[in-house]
Design an enzyme around this catalytic site. Structure first.
Site, short mmCIF file in Angstrom:
data_model
loop_
_atom_site.label_atom_id
_atom_site.label_comp_id
_atom_site.label_asym_id
_atom_site.label_seq_id
_atom_site.Cartn_x
_atom_site.Cartn_y
_atom_site.Cartn_z
N ALA A 1 -21.03 13.65 47.72
CA ALA A 1 -21.05 12.21 48.02
C ALA A 1 -19.68 11.77 48.51
CB ALA A 1 -21.44 11.42 46.77
N GLU B 1 -7.43 16.91 51.32
CA GLU B 1 -6.25 17.57 50.76
C GLU B 1 -6.07 17.30 49.27
OE1 GLU B 1 -2.76 16.58 52.98
OE2 GLU B 1 -3.51 17.46 54.83
#
Length: 194
Positions: free
Chosen positions: A79, A141
């Site tokens: 999600a 990241e």
């Protein structure tokens, strides 16, 4: 017949009190149905999409992720937030590839829900995906997730036992399970649906 419109609160003023990368917090003054005034604090959210990815053998690709506010690791479906101007189905397919490391052209919209109606305008759109193809995972990241395939029926059992307790994932799995039972594009192994 009752007039539910008599429950409506009307905004008198609104002030943004915090603007973050994702969330914006507002403090509003409102007129209540009885004519008195009160305040409402609420969070503006861009909305999100969640996907239940189903393999032909009845397995799902589930994620495990540490969630800072709760200081624990949760089972989750893929999600993520809707980027500005991005169509919802594109968000769902992007998150499926980035987080779960699978892609598809076969998916269906199952519905939507509002996870925090008392304090947020967030809406989460639910999708089911099948005919999955493995691709490289491309998480953000600052995002760390592990993937694990588990049978759909086992995931539903984990909802009922409380092992899966992320609200988004609970709702998505149960809504997808019901949709799948009525609309499955392919038959699962009998053991995976009992």
């Amino acid at each position: 017949m009752k007039d539910h419109k008599l429950l409506v609160e009307n905004k008198l003023s609104s002030k943004e009190v915090f603007k973050g990368k994702l969330l914006h917090v507002f403090y509003d003054e409102v007129k209540l149905p009885d004519g008195s005034e009160s305040s409402r604090e609420w969070i503006k959210h861009p909305g999100a999409c969640a996907v239940v990815p189903v393999f032909e053998n009845g397995d799902l690709m589930m994620l495990r992720q540490f969630r800072y506010p709760m200081s624990q690791i949760f089972w989750e479906v893929p999600a993520g937030k809707i980027d500005s101007g991005e169509p919802e189905d594109q968000t769902a397919l992007r998150e499926l590839q980035e987080e779960a490391g699978v892609k598809t052209e076969d998916y269906a919209y199952v519905g939507h829900f509002y996870p925090g109606i008392g304090y947020s305008d967030e809406v989460i759109h639910i999708y089911v995906a099948w005919n999955l193809e493995s691709v490289p995972q491309k998480v953000d990241e600052d995002e760390f997730v592990t993937r694990e395939r588990i049978p759909f029926s086992e995931a539903v059992e984990m909802v009922h036992s409380g092992e899966i307790n992320d609200g988004k994932t609970v709702i998505c799995l149960l809504r997808a399970w019901e949709w799948w039972a009525k609309n499955s594009p392919f038959k699962l192994n009998q053991s995976s649906i009992d």
